[in-house]
Design a protein around this motif. Structure first.
Motif, mmCIF file in Angstrom:
data_model
loop_
_atom_site.group_PDB
_atom_site.id
_atom_site.type_symbol
_atom_site.label_atom_id
_atom_site.label_comp_id
_atom_site.label_asym_id
_atom_site.label_seq_id
_atom_site.Cartn_x
_atom_site.Cartn_y
_atom_site.Cartn_z
ATOM 1 N N ARG A 106 0.741 -1.311 -0.072
ATOM 2 C CA ARG A 106 0.065 -0.015 0.024
ATOM 3 C C ARG A 106 0.844 1.235 -0.144
ATOM 4 N N HIS A 107 0.475 2.235 -0.837
ATOM 5 C CA HIS A 107 1.213 3.365 -0.885
ATOM 6 C C HIS A 107 0.201 4.518 -0.989
ATOM 7 N N ASN A 108 -0.039 5.521 -0.058
ATOM 8 C CA ASN A 108 -0.872 6.554 -0.403
ATOM 9 C C ASN A 108 -0.404 7.486 0.826
ATOM 10 N N PRO A 109 0.731 8.276 0.332
ATOM 11 C CA PRO A 109 1.397 9.529 1.115
ATOM 12 C C PRO A 109 0.400 10.710 1.179
ATOM 13 N N ASP A 110 -0.786 10.761 0.282
ATOM 14 C CA ASP A 110 -1.538 11.983 0.355
ATOM 15 C C ASP A 110 -2.952 11.750 0.940
ATOM 16 N N GLY A 111 -3.259 10.733 1.443
ATOM 17 C CA GLY A 111 -4.642 10.355 2.252
ATOM 18 C C GLY A 111 -4.608 10.890 3.562
ATOM 19 N N PRO A 112 -5.588 10.878 4.078
ATOM 20 C CA PRO A 112 -5.939 11.363 5.714
ATOM 21 C C PRO A 112 -4.995 10.538 6.545
ATOM 22 N N ALA A 113 -4.546 9.486 6.174
ATOM 23 C CA ALA A 113 -3.616 8.670 7.371
ATOM 24 C C ALA A 113 -2.543 8.486 6.417
ATOM 25 N N PRO A 114 -1.597 9.581 6.135
ATOM 26 C CA PRO A 114 -0.328 9.154 4.970
ATOM 27 C C PRO A 114 0.510 7.804 5.341
ATOM 28 N N ALA A 228 -6.723 9.062 -23.830
ATOM 29 C CA ALA A 228 -7.414 8.836 -22.651
ATOM 30 C C ALA A 228 -6.586 8.572 -21.537
ATOM 31 N N LEU A 229 -5.625 7.446 -21.842
ATOM 32 C CA LEU A 229 -4.714 6.949 -20.975
ATOM 33 C C LEU A 229 -3.923 8.500 -20.308
ATOM 34 N N LEU A 230 -3.383 9.206 -21.213
ATOM 35 C CA LEU A 230 -2.827 10.564 -20.433
ATOM 36 C C LEU A 230 -3.684 11.474 -19.647
ATOM 37 N N ALA A 231 -4.905 11.213 -19.977
ATOM 38 C CA ALA A 231 -5.856 11.999 -18.987
ATOM 39 C C ALA A 231 -6.024 11.846 -17.699
ATOM 40 N N HIS A 232 -5.137 10.598 -17.245
ATOM 41 C CA HIS A 232 -5.381 10.294 -15.927
ATOM 42 C C HIS A 232 -4.736 11.609 -15.283
ATOM 43 N N PRO A 233 -5.195 11.907 -14.066
ATOM 44 C CA PRO A 233 -4.948 13.236 -13.520
ATOM 45 C C PRO A 233 -3.645 13.137 -12.663
ATOM 46 N N PHE A 234 -3.083 12.175 -12.247
ATOM 47 C CA PHE A 234 -1.433 11.877 -11.995
ATOM 48 C C PHE A 234 -0.725 12.292 -12.914
ATOM 49 N N ILE A 235 -0.913 12.155 -14.318
ATOM 50 C CA ILE A 235 0.161 12.488 -15.240
ATOM 51 C C ILE A 235 0.471 14.077 -15.172
ATOM 52 N N ALA A 236 -0.604 14.684 -14.841
ATOM 53 C CA ALA A 236 -0.636 16.364 -15.110
ATOM 54 C C ALA A 236 -0.126 16.949 -13.805
ATOM 55 N N ARG A 237 -0.139 16.104 -12.829
ATOM 56 C CA ARG A 237 0.017 16.671 -11.606
ATOM 57 C C ARG A 237 1.477 17.016 -11.130
ATOM 58 N N PRO A 238 1.937 18.325 -10.826
ATOM 59 C CA PRO A 238 3.346 18.610 -10.859
ATOM 60 C C PRO A 238 3.943 18.003 -9.346
ATOM 61 N N PRO A 239 5.207 17.577 -9.661
ATOM 62 C CA PRO A 239 6.023 17.157 -8.406
ATOM 63 C C PRO A 239 6.211 18.037 -7.324
ATOM 64 N N PRO A 240 6.371 17.617 -6.171
ATOM 65 C CA PRO A 240 6.835 16.155 -5.889
ATOM 66 C C PRO A 240 5.349 15.199 -5.965
ATOM 67 N N LYS A 241 5.596 14.106 -6.545
ATOM 68 C CA LYS A 241 4.394 13.135 -6.335
ATOM 69 C C LYS A 241 5.198 11.831 -6.628
ATOM 70 N N SER A 242 4.321 10.592 -6.125
ATOM 71 C CA SER A 242 4.629 9.544 -6.193
ATOM 72 C C SER A 242 3.331 8.570 -6.419
ATOM 73 N N THR A 243 3.434 7.300 -6.879
ATOM 74 C CA THR A 243 2.370 6.651 -7.459
ATOM 75 C C THR A 243 2.571 5.070 -7.210
ATOM 76 N N GLY A 244 1.671 4.378 -7.536
ATOM 77 C CA GLY A 244 1.732 2.741 -7.423
ATOM 78 C C GLY A 244 0.767 2.163 -8.076
ATOM 79 N N ARG A 245 0.392 0.723 -7.440
ATOM 80 C CA ARG A 245 -0.759 0.106 -8.348
ATOM 81 C C ARG A 245 -1.967 0.457 -7.929
ATOM 82 N N GLU A 246 -2.014 1.329 -6.691
ATOM 83 C CA GLU A 246 -3.430 1.641 -6.486
ATOM 84 C C GLU A 246 -3.882 2.613 -7.670
#
Length: 374
Positions: A106-114, A228-246
Motif C-alpha cells: 500500500r502506498h498513499n502518502p496524500d491520504g488522511p492517514a499518510p 485517454a490514458l494520458l488524461a489520468h490526473p496523476f500525469i499532469a500533477r506537478p511534482p513532488p509526486k509518487s504513485t503505485g498500483r493503487e
C-alpha cells in the motif's frame, strides 16, 4: 592516519513489477563509491504475485494473508542475502548491514492517514543472516511531509552524477521515476513503467512480461486511446509526486478500454508502451539542460520501449546505466545497499526537491540480529 576501510553492504529489492527479488553485495569505498561484488535474482512465483495483487486493492485485503506473506517474503529475502554471501565467499560478520526495501502493498502518502507499507519480515532476515538489517525507509520521510518515494534519486546522484554533464536517470520498474542529477538533484514518479505492459502480456501472451517489447512492436499505437490514458490526473500533477498500483492497474485499464472495444491486443500493447514513453517525455519537457538519459530497471531490457523513448526525446542521448558502469538490473538493489550505509552512518538526507519532505531525515529502522548464542 590510515584511511577508513571499505565497507560491505547488501541491498535487497522487490519493486512494483513484483517479478523477482534482486540482491547485490556491494563494497563501498570511504568516499561512498560502490563496487558490486556479487548479485543474485530470485523469481517470484505466479501464485505469490497473484496473492500480492490481492493485497493491493484499496478497501480490500486479507490480514491473515498479509501476515503470511510478510513471513514468506522475509524468508525469501534472507535466502537471497545468504546466497550472495555464499557466492562471494564472504562471512556474514564482514557485512555492516543489509538494506531491504521490502514489497510495497500500500502506498498513499496524500491520504488522511499518510502511509507507505512494505512487507517482508526484516527481523527474520537479521536473525537468519546474523547481519543488522535496515528497513522501512519511507516512513520517516512521510512523517516529515514527504511522499516517501522515490528514494533512489539521491543514490543516482551519488553514483552517476558527473560534474559539468547534466544527466537524468530513468528507472523503468513497475512504475517509472526520473532523477535530474546535479547540485539541485530532483526526482519524482512520472507514471507507469512496466506495470500495465506486464499485466497485458500476462492476459494475452500468458507470459509475465513482453520480452524485448516484441508484442508491442507488432501493433500500432492508437492516438485516441493514448489521449485517454494520458488524461489520468496523476500525469499532469506537478511534482513532488509518487504513485503505485493503487493508481495504475489492470482494473483501471479495463475501465479506459471499455470505450475501445475493437482494438487488437497488440495495438493496445503498443499504445501502453507509448503511454510510458509519453509520460517520461512530458516529465523531461522543457528541461533542455539535460544531455543524457540513463535507463535502469527491468524496462531497460525492452528494446521497443527504449526506441520509443529515443524517438520522443531526440536529440537527447538515451542509453542504459551500463554506459556508466552499472548493469541496469542491479541499480535499485544497489540503491538500497547505499541507503543502508547512509542509515548506519546516521546521515540525514535532504529530499525536499525529491519527495517534498520539510527537513532532512535519517531513513530506515535497524533490526539487530542479537548476540550469537543469546
Amino acid at each position: 592516519m590510515d584511511p577508513p576501510p571499505a565497507e560491505l553492504y547488501i541491498g535487497l529489492m522487490s519493486g512494483t513489477s513484483q517479478d523477482a527479488i534482486d540482491g547485490v553485495l556491494a563494497e563501498f569505498s570511504p568516499n561512498g563509491q560502490p563496487r558490486i561484488r556479487a548479485t543474485h535474482s530470485a523469481a517470484l512465483t505466479d501464485d505469490l504475485r497473484h496473492q500480492l495483487d490481492s493485497l493491493q486493492r484499496p478497501g480490500e485485503g486479507d490480514l491473515d494473508l498479509a501476515l503470511q506473506l510478510h513471513h514468506d517474503l522475509g524468508q525469501r529475502f534472507a535466502d537471497c542475502a545468504l546466497r550472495l554471501l555464499d557466492t562471494a565467499g564472504v562471512p556474514a560478520q564482514a557485512v555492516r548491514a543489509i538494506g531491504c526495501h521490502g514489497q510495497t502493498i500500500r502506498h498513499n502518502p496524500d491520504g488522511p492517514a499518510p502511509h507507505s507499507l512494505q512487507i517482508g519480515n526484516c527481523a527474520l532476515i537479521a536473525a537468519r543472516t546474523g547481519i543488522p538489517t535496515v528497513a522501512d525507509f519511507r516512513s520517516a520521510d512521510i512523517a516529515a511531509g514527504g511522499q516517501g518515494a522515490p528514494l533512489a534519486p539521491a543514490f543516482h546522484q551519488a553514483a552517476f552524477g558527473t560534474a559539468g554533464r547534466r544527466r537524468a536517470v530513468l528507472n523503468l520498474g513497475g512504475m517509472a521515476n526520473v532523477s535530474l542529477l546535479g547540485a539541485d538533484t530532483s526526482g519524482w514518479d512520472v507514471g507507469p513503467g512496466n506495470v500495465l505492459l506486464d499485466a497485458w502480456a500476462v492476459r494475452h501472451l500468458g507470459q509475465p512480461y513482453d520480452a524485448e517489447g516484441r508484442f508491442a512492436a507488432l501493433g500500432t499505437a492508437d492516438r485516441q486511446l493514448l489521449a485517454a490514458l494520458l488524461a489520468h490526473p496523476f500525469i499532469a500533477r506537478p511534482p513532488p509526486k509518487s504513485t503505485g498500483r493503487e493508481d495504475f492497474n489492470l482494473r483501471w485499464l479495463d475501465t479506459v478500454l471499455a470505450g475501445f472495444a475493437n482494438l487488437h491486443p497488440a495495438d493496445v500493447q503498443a499504445t501502453l508502451a507509448e503511454f510510458t514513453a509519453a509520460g517520461v517525455a512530458r516529465a523531461l519537457d522543457g528541461r533542455g539542460e539535460v544531455e543524457e538519459l540513463l535507463v535502469c530497471g527491468g524496462g531497460a531490457r525492452n528494446t521497443d520501449l527504449l526506441g520509443r523513448l529515443a524517438r520522443r526525446l531526440t536529440p537527447l542521448r538515451v542509453a542504459t546505466t551500463a554506459a556508466a558502469g552499472v548493469d541496469p538490473q542491479w541499480v535499485e538493489a544497489l540503491a538500497f545497499a547505499w541507503l543502508a550505509r547512509q542509515r548506519i552512518h546516521e546521515t540525514a538526507l535532504d529530499l525536499s526537491r525529491i519527495t517534498g519532505a520539510r527537513r532532512p531525515v535519517i531513513l530506515g529502522c535497524v533490526y539487530l540480529p542479537g548476540r550469537p548464542g543469546a
